[in-house]
Write an enzyme that holds these catalytic residues in place. Structure first.
Site, PDB file in Angstrom:
ATOM      1  N   CYS A   1     -32.376  48.103  -1.034  1.00  0.00           N
ATOM      2  CA  CYS A   1     -31.339  49.005  -1.553  1.00  0.00           C
ATOM      3  C   CYS A   1     -30.077  48.903  -0.683  1.00  0.00           C
ATOM      4  O   CYS A   1     -29.531  47.828  -0.521  1.00  0.00           O
ATOM      5  CB  CYS A   1     -31.912  50.418  -1.638  1.00  0.00           C
ATOM      6  N   GLN A   2     -29.643  50.010  -0.088  1.00  0.00           N
ATOM      7  CA  GLN A   2     -28.467  49.960   0.790  1.00  0.00           C
ATOM      8  C   GLN A   2     -28.749  49.023   1.966  1.00  0.00           C
ATOM      9  O   GLN A   2     -27.857  48.310   2.438  1.00  0.00           O
ATOM     10  CB  GLN A   2     -28.168  51.370   1.293  1.00  0.00           C
TER      11      GLN A   2
END
Lengths: 399, 353
Positions: free
Chosen positions: B147-148
């Protein structure tokens, strides 16, 4: 119910009450009567009483969320049962079902602003320990705004003067920010209402696709699930629009300005009372952070400088070896320009790094005592000095 | 024909059963202990500020020569990759022979509000990569960004290509301006400078509220009505509660890092448009030249596949593989399908490189 009753007694009471209610419903359904049990009781009451028994459980937060959703769903079922009772299976027109669903979202004693707006009710419900929505913050700010409105909004534009001029200007800014936030929230709520209305239109479209046998809706849950799909679709249409981006941004920014104004006021009061303030703490945190960075950078610079010194040392030794063996060293020429280009600053760094590196190197070589380590360092230093001289000599001859 | 054919007596029975299940379920709920998570044994190998670097221990010795470092997002806790015995990406990777490390970012407090992306990427991640590489006496490690953390890993791989042997990105946003990205649509109208200057760190409650409002009815009501169906199943209920705990166990976000992430990634879309700088280092996806495995979830509402797919065109690598997983942003770690497909795909892909 008495507070002194045991959990088991409470449970029995509730079950008895539920049984009465079910019997009434069953009669109403079988007798094709239009009379139905009173709305709002005892399902809601029963759930409320039931939930009170779990207020200290380990999973109380999840229980709260479960209870809140269950109450809504039970109200929906109740409304849909009312639409179904006393009728033959094909008798209830589609419109009656969707109306029953729509009114099922309107809980007893509900805030008027949330009536016929299930999406707004949903967003308002997302609160508690885990989350805070726009509505909750709006409520906490409301008393300030109410006061401002009482005094007349025109006061916000009145010129300030005299000893308390700055304070008056600040209060004016703060109340103007409140008003701006309320205005932004109004636009946001209007879009949410639009999404609620759109959800029922989408639901009707989805239902129209399910007319053929095998695709028909045959349970309350299936009808609810289909509405959820419709509601999410309606919400996504709006939430992905450029208009929503603007409105959402406005409400977030307006809310942040309100917070900022309140912070400034708290800070002013804190300063007057000699209390530590956010600004002071931030200043300390900033210094701490800068120091941490400086420390990390110095550490990695140290390592880089050590590597540079050791590389130069290795190259010099290779040169020396090559010179002694009377052979040209290919890699020497690559290293020397770098050594020659060393600035006073990098030389200082190298000296520092060498001082740090050598005791470690000596110790790693397995020096048994401190004296052994010092001797090893001396040997190493002598070697370095000799090799640096050799490099310098080679550089001169290259030049 | 009427699309609704609900028999009154059947509807009544359905409502009665719901009520009975709810009443009985509350008893089960009350008796349950607090759920635990993080099942695989692990050792701490490095610590700095609030960050801890862990190495997981499998039942047998790892066979992979290059260690695999997992960089998770800042916005949730990383134990999602090792949630429980039968739902653990880590456990399954270990079983395949991988040597798995994980960065736990910890919970930033106000003293961390000035942490920047430079601190996270050129600082924390770099030092963790160096620690892992040094422990294994290798120059390069395999990096798995989630994700991030995937966006961070892309930046890191671009700045330090010499430190990464293979890069795996999971549910990683690359193009932040696709029309189906709701989170991005909302953040683009935000004055993030005002936001961070006012709040300092971004509170976890606010982040959670934002995530829930991406799908308010499904996440705030339908999910809990569905929970009634499993209220009499203790094991299923524990699984539900474990997930619930993870969802709301969110760290606050360090203010400066949040500011830059929103400005450069969500608003500026600089991974695609260019011009991204982390500290004094330029980031260009063209410099991501190592082999890349890009895994995304087809039903992801947080990072839509359209946000991940552009990596294929943008990365400089000639060895690019894509895996479209049938599931959502969370299902990709915890669903039964994920346990079977994802770790095996990662291991097989790494084995060939």
């Amino acid at each position: 119910m008495s507070d002194t009753k045991s959990t088991a007694d409470l449970s029995k009471d509730w079950q008895a009450m539920q049984q009465q209610y079910w019997n009434a419903w069953t009669d109403a359904t079988r007798q094709a009567s239009s009379q139905q049990p009173a709305a709002g009781t005892p399902w809601h009451e029963g759930l409320e009483q039931w939930s009170r028994m779990f207020d200290s459980g380990k999973q109380s937060e999840t229980a709260d969320r479960l209870m809140s959703s269950a109450k809504n769903y039970v109200a929906l079922m109740q409304s849909m049962l009312a639409a179904a009772s006393g009728k033959k299976i094909d008798d209830s027109p589609l419109q009656a079902w969707t109306e029953a669903l729509r009114s099922g979202f309107n809980l007893p004693n509900m805030d008027a602003a949330l009536v016929n707006n299930p999406m707004a009710a949903m967003l308002k419900g997302i609160s508690g320990q885990g989350a805070q929505g726009f509505e909750q913050l709006s409520q906490s700010f409301a008393p300030f705004l109410a006061q401002a409105k009482q005094e007349g909004m025109s006061w916000l534009q009145a010129p300030a003067f005299g000893y308390a001029r700055e304070h008056q200007e600040h209060y004016q800014k703060m109340l103007a920010a409140f008003a701006e936030y309320q205005e932004a929230l109004k636009h946001y709520n209007a879009l949410i209402l639009k999404s609620s209305q759109r959800s029922f239109t989408i639901l009707e479209d989805k239902l129209a696709e399910r007319s053929e046998p095998g695709r028909q809706i045959d349970s309350l849950r299936a009808l609810y699930d289909l509405w959820v799909d419709s509601a999410e679709e309606a919400y996504a249409e709006i939430a992905l629009s450029d208009e929503f981006r603007k409105v959402y941004g406005d409400v977030v920014n307006a809310q942040t300005r309100v917070r900022s104004q309140i912070q400034q006021e708290v800070e002013r009061v804190g300063t007057d009372l000699g209390m530590p303030t956010r600004t002071e703490l931030n200043s300390v945190h900033k210094r701490l952070h800068d120091l941490r960075r400086e420390f990390r950078n110095a550490q990695s610079a140290d390592v880089a400088a050590q590597i540079e010194v050791l590389s130069a040392e290795v190259q010099a030794l290779k040169q020396e070896l090559a010179r002694q063996q009377g052979q040209p060293a290919a890699s020497v020429h690559k290293a020397t320009p770098k050594a020659r280009a060393a600035t006073p600053n990098t030389q200082a760094k190298r000296k520092h790094a060498a001082a740090v590196a050598k005791p470690r190197a000596a110790s790693k070589r397995g020096a048994a005592t401190f004296n052994d380590a010092i001797s090893a360092m001396r040997d190493s230093a002598a070697g370095t000095s000799a090799s640096h001289k050799a490099v310098a000599k080679k550089n001169r001859s290259d030049a | 024909m009427n699309p609704i054919r609900i028999e009154p007596l059947r509807a009544l029975d359905e409502a009665l059963k719901f009520n009975q299940k709810l009443a009985a379920g509350f008893k089960t709920l009350r008796e349950l202990d607090d759920v635990d998570y993080g099942v695989t044994e692990k050792e701490e190998v490095y610590r700095e500020d609030k960050l801890v670097l862990y190495r997981f221990k499998g039942a047998s010795k790892p066979t992979a020569k290059t260690p695999l470092l997992i960089a998770y997002a800042l916005v949730n806790r990383p134990y999602m990759v090792d949630l429980q015995g039968d739902r653990s990406l880590v456990k399954n990777l270990l079983a395949q022979g991988e040597d798995v490390y994980l960065i736990d970012w910890g919970y930033p407090d106000q003293s961390d509000r000035y942490l920047t992306l430079d601190d996270y990427i050129n600082g924390y991640i770099k030092r963790c990569v160096d620690v892992v590489a040094k422990r294994h006496k290798v120059d390069k490690v395999n990096l798995l960004g989630i994700c991030q953390g995937g966006a961070f890993s892309l930046c890191f791989a671009s700045i330090y290509p010499g430190k990464i042997r293979n890069l795996i990105t999971m549910v990683t946003p690359v193009d932040f301006h696709t029309p189906d990205n709701m989170l991005s649509n909302w953040t683009r109208g935000m004055d993030v400078d005002l936001f961070v200057d006012t709040l300092g760190n971004v509170p976890a409650d606010m982040m959670n509220w934002c995530y829930l409002t991406l799908k308010p009815v499904r996440l705030f009501q339908q999910k809990y009505i569905g929970m009634v169906d499993i209220l009499d199943d203790k094991a299923e209920l524990e699984n539900f509660l474990r997930m619930e705990k993870w969802i709301f166990d969110s760290p606050d976000q360090a203010g400066e890092a949040f500011r830059q992430f929103v400005k450069d990634f969500y608003q500026g879309n600089k991974l695609v448009k260019g011009g991204l700088k982390i500290g004094d280092k330029d980031v260009s996806l063209k410099k991501v030249t190592m082999p890349v495995l890009n895994i995304f979830a087809e039903q992801d509402h947080l990072v839509p596949p359209s946000a991940s797919r552009p990596l294929k065109q943008l990365a400089g690598t000639k060895d690019y593989t894509e895996l479209a997983f049938k599931g959502g942003h969370i299902g990709i770690y915890v669903s039964g399908r994920a346990q079977r497909e994802v770790p095996t795909a990662i291991h097989e892909w790494l084995k060939k490189r």
